[in-house]
Motif scaffolding. Sequence first.
Motif, short mmCIF file in Angstrom:
data_model
loop_
_atom_site.label_atom_id
_atom_site.label_comp_id
_atom_site.label_asym_id
_atom_site.label_seq_id
_atom_site.Cartn_x
_atom_site.Cartn_y
_atom_site.Cartn_z
N GLU A 288 24.64 -54.80 -25.81
CA GLU A 288 25.78 -54.08 -26.36
C GLU A 288 25.28 -52.89 -27.17
O GLU A 288 24.48 -53.04 -28.07
CB GLU A 288 26.64 -54.99 -27.24
CG GLU A 288 27.87 -54.29 -27.81
CD GLU A 288 28.77 -55.21 -28.60
OE1 GLU A 288 29.56 -54.70 -29.42
OE2 GLU A 288 28.67 -56.44 -28.41
N LYS A 289 25.77 -51.71 -26.83
CA LYS A 289 25.37 -50.49 -27.53
C LYS A 289 26.62 -49.65 -27.78
O LYS A 289 27.25 -49.15 -26.84
CB LYS A 289 24.35 -49.71 -26.71
CG LYS A 289 23.79 -48.51 -27.46
CD LYS A 289 22.62 -47.92 -26.72
CE LYS A 289 22.02 -46.74 -27.47
NZ LYS A 289 21.53 -47.10 -28.82
N ASN A 290 26.97 -49.50 -29.06
CA ASN A 290 28.18 -48.77 -29.44
C ASN A 290 27.83 -47.38 -29.96
O ASN A 290 26.75 -47.16 -30.52
CB ASN A 290 28.95 -49.55 -30.50
CG ASN A 290 29.35 -50.93 -30.02
OD1 ASN A 290 29.81 -51.08 -28.89
ND2 ASN A 290 29.18 -51.93 -30.86
N THR B 146 34.61 -43.93 -20.33
CA THR B 146 35.18 -45.01 -21.13
C THR B 146 36.63 -45.27 -20.75
O THR B 146 37.34 -44.38 -20.26
CB THR B 146 35.12 -44.66 -22.63
OG1 THR B 146 35.87 -43.45 -22.86
CG2 THR B 146 33.70 -44.47 -23.10
N GLU C 225 30.59 -49.09 -19.24
CA GLU C 225 29.72 -50.10 -18.64
C GLU C 225 28.71 -49.42 -17.73
O GLU C 225 29.08 -48.63 -16.87
CB GLU C 225 30.55 -51.12 -17.86
CG GLU C 225 29.73 -52.25 -17.26
CD GLU C 225 30.62 -53.28 -16.56
OE1 GLU C 225 31.04 -54.25 -17.20
OE2 GLU C 225 30.90 -53.07 -15.36
N THR D 134 26.74 -52.28 -22.13
CA THR D 134 28.14 -51.95 -22.37
C THR D 134 28.38 -51.79 -23.87
O THR D 134 27.54 -52.16 -24.69
CB THR D 134 29.07 -53.04 -21.81
OG1 THR D 134 30.44 -52.63 -21.94
CG2 THR D 134 28.89 -54.37 -22.54
N GLY D 135 29.49 -51.21 -24.21
CA GLY D 135 29.83 -51.00 -25.61
C GLY D 135 31.06 -50.13 -25.72
O GLY D 135 31.79 -49.92 -24.75
N THR D 136 31.29 -49.59 -26.91
CA THR D 136 32.47 -48.76 -27.14
C THR D 136 32.04 -47.39 -27.67
O THR D 136 30.98 -47.23 -28.27
CB THR D 136 33.42 -49.41 -28.16
OG1 THR D 136 32.71 -49.62 -29.40
CG2 THR D 136 33.93 -50.75 -27.64
N VAL E 14 35.76 -48.61 -24.03
CA VAL E 14 34.65 -49.38 -23.46
C VAL E 14 34.05 -48.68 -22.24
O VAL E 14 34.77 -48.15 -21.39
CB VAL E 14 35.12 -50.80 -23.07
CG1 VAL E 14 34.02 -51.55 -22.32
CG2 VAL E 14 35.55 -51.58 -24.31
#
Length: 229
Positions: A105-107, A61, A69, A29-31, A67
């Motif tokens: 977490e990967k943005n 997102t 997932e 997950t991330g943004t 966000v």
Amino acid sequence: MSTKLILTTILLSWASIVSAQEQTVIRVTGTVTDPVSNSPILANVFYEKLPYYDDMGTSNTDKSNGVYELYMIENEKYIINVKADGYKPISEEFEVKDQGIGLIEKNFKMEPDAMHEKFTLDNLMFSRGKAGISEESNQELDEFAAWLDERPNVIVQLEGHTDFQGNADANMQLSEERVLAVKDYLVSKGVKKNRIQTKAFGGTEPLTRERTPEARAKNRRVEVRIIQQ
């Protein structure tokens, strides 16, 4: 089919099932955000497992916070594609390496594409509190008109900004008058009206909240957004 061959087939099938059951699924997950404003971007995040593309998934997102997932298999390699209107697509390989918490977490920061990039007319100056363009601005506007002349398919939007201090309605009106003044100047140099759109922001998007004369001057600006090439 011989009994031996049947038994071998059953054993291979069972081994595949056991192997699949032993795979660990990791939540990724991330943004997805704008690199300048850090505002969330409504984007599609799509993955495919390498090298055979035999596992894939997608997530949109949340427009309120950017966000996404996804769920991927640990220790596998994937290619992730991120797409959003107005931004350059992202495509990169990603190996799922868990740190023992079952979560990665990967943005992503998405760069505006060429059709939405913008720049500021840095040497454009107006009379204080007025829409009149100073003579010192003529050279930059002449160069911009020539730039447009060399690119006949380009359509731009002039975006006017004032400092945030003062009356909000008056600031909005002033920013509108200024971008219209710039448009009129460019049209006088031969640029077609339908290639220039305008939008006024008043003091709603200051570059800085400082109250020094230098900071206030920085907020008073006209930006050019390329909306078609």
